[in-house]
Scaffold this motif. Sequence first.
Motif, PDB file in Angstrom:
ATOM      1  N   ALA A  66       1.070  -1.085   0.525  1.00  0.00           N
ATOM      2  CA  ALA A  66       0.253   0.264  -0.268  1.00  0.00           C
ATOM      3  C   ALA A  66       1.223   1.408  -0.131  1.00  0.00           C
ATOM      4  O   ALA A  66       0.300   2.209  -0.798  1.00  0.00           O
ATOM      5  CB  ALA A  66      -1.342   0.037   1.082  1.00  0.00           C
ATOM      6  N   THR A  67       2.095   1.118   0.691  1.00  0.00           N
ATOM      7  CA  THR A  67       3.168   2.075   0.736  1.00  0.00           C
ATOM      8  C   THR A  67       3.454   2.754  -0.879  1.00  0.00           C
ATOM      9  O   THR A  67       3.616   3.331  -0.898  1.00  0.00           O
ATOM     10  CB  THR A  67       3.697   2.316   1.416  1.00  0.00           C
ATOM     11  N   PHE A  68       3.397   1.679  -1.196  1.00  0.00           N
ATOM     12  CA  PHE A  68       4.251   1.884  -2.331  1.00  0.00           C
ATOM     13  C   PHE A  68       3.281   2.204  -3.373  1.00  0.00           C
ATOM     14  O   PHE A  68       3.674   3.430  -4.060  1.00  0.00           O
ATOM     15  CB  PHE A  68       5.198   0.718  -3.231  1.00  0.00           C
ATOM     16  N   MET A  69       2.580   1.422  -3.838  1.00  0.00           N
ATOM     17  CA  MET A  69       1.325   2.030  -4.358  1.00  0.00           C
ATOM     18  C   MET A  69       0.757   3.438  -4.083  1.00  0.00           C
ATOM     19  O   MET A  69       1.291   4.375  -5.350  1.00  0.00           O
ATOM     20  CB  MET A  69      -0.068   1.568  -3.876  1.00  0.00           C
ATOM     21  N   ALA A  70       1.372   4.283  -2.518  1.00  0.00           N
ATOM     22  CA  ALA A  70       0.630   5.356  -2.322  1.00  0.00           C
ATOM     23  C   ALA A  70       1.877   6.349  -3.120  1.00  0.00           C
ATOM     24  O   ALA A  70       1.348   7.441  -3.393  1.00  0.00           O
ATOM     25  CB  ALA A  70       0.534   5.680  -1.276  1.00  0.00           C
ATOM     26  N   VAL A  71       3.305   5.356  -2.708  1.00  0.00           N
ATOM     27  CA  VAL A  71       4.185   6.696  -3.438  1.00  0.00           C
ATOM     28  C   VAL A  71       4.229   6.934  -5.081  1.00  0.00           C
ATOM     29  O   VAL A  71       4.233   8.231  -5.982  1.00  0.00           O
ATOM     30  CB  VAL A  71       5.061   6.335  -3.012  1.00  0.00           C
ATOM     31  N   ALA A  72       4.107   5.440  -5.469  1.00  0.00           N
ATOM     32  CA  ALA A  72       3.825   5.542  -7.210  1.00  0.00           C
ATOM     33  C   ALA A  72       2.793   6.366  -7.228  1.00  0.00           C
ATOM     34  O   ALA A  72       2.864   7.174  -8.419  1.00  0.00           O
ATOM     35  CB  ALA A  72       3.513   4.089  -7.505  1.00  0.00           C
TER      36      ALA A  72
END
Length: 304
Positions: free
Chosen positions: A98-104
């Motif tokens: 979820a963190t990776f998705m939010a940053v992307a």
Amino acid sequence: MGKSRVFAYLQLTRPANVVTAVADIWAGFTIGGGWIYYSIVQDTGADYPWLKFLFISLSTIGLYAGGVAFNDVADAELDAIERPERPIPSGRASKSTATFMAVALLAIGILFAFMVNWISGILAIGIGVCAVGYDYWGKHQQILGPINMGLCRALNLLLGISAVPGVLGDYWPIGLLPLIYVAAITMISRGEVHGKNRNALYAGAAMYASIFVAIMCFSFIGRDPNWQVVPFLVLLGLMIFPPLVKAIRTQEPKYIGKSVKAAVLSLIIVNASLAAAALGWIFGAMVMTLLPVSLWLAKKFAVT
């Protein structure tokens, strides 16, 4: 990744709310005179108007979805206690993914904004900073928190205006309207879990009322009285005030939550009212086409 996992990550982005952010952009583009400006530019063959409009719309989708996904990342431990059904505490979504998705998503939003112009890009960075700042800091601040959240929406409306070169300096005060409106929603929403926030509800009602006055004033400034905005404001009142009155009367979290949901979805009507005040009912109706989309998504995904 199975369908249930995909659905869980989509839940993190609050799709119904994302549509309201697109409404900010469409209203801002209208207020800034984008349809007039780009119709002239298109005639000269000097630009690609629909690409600019598309890029700025895609930008806000990435920025809003990334910002609200970070909210769930920041609240994972608290949600495990208060909202265990949310995707991360329930185990349906991984916190790291979820963190990776939010940053992307934030990065994509900023990239598309820079593809419009550098001012849009700077505003997009500002929106990203304000969104993440709210997720990790602002929501815990009694006074600055609602202002922080409102600033995200104010900058988003200005992002739509910034797609039109040279007009942001004239129209930036319009950004105060979504700031006040969203600050009111944020203040009211603090009673969703425990209730008993009558003072915040009364203050929110007063702030909502100020939006109606401001939009009417905007419809008259520098032009003949534009009464075409009135039906939009009537609809806005019918959407936000009945559930708010019930929330004030009962003080129950369930009804406060319904009031917040109605106000969030009504952001589209606020934007439609601004577009109608600027250029007439046709442009307001164009923004309003986003409302059924948002309402449909709200039946499938949580709004708050």
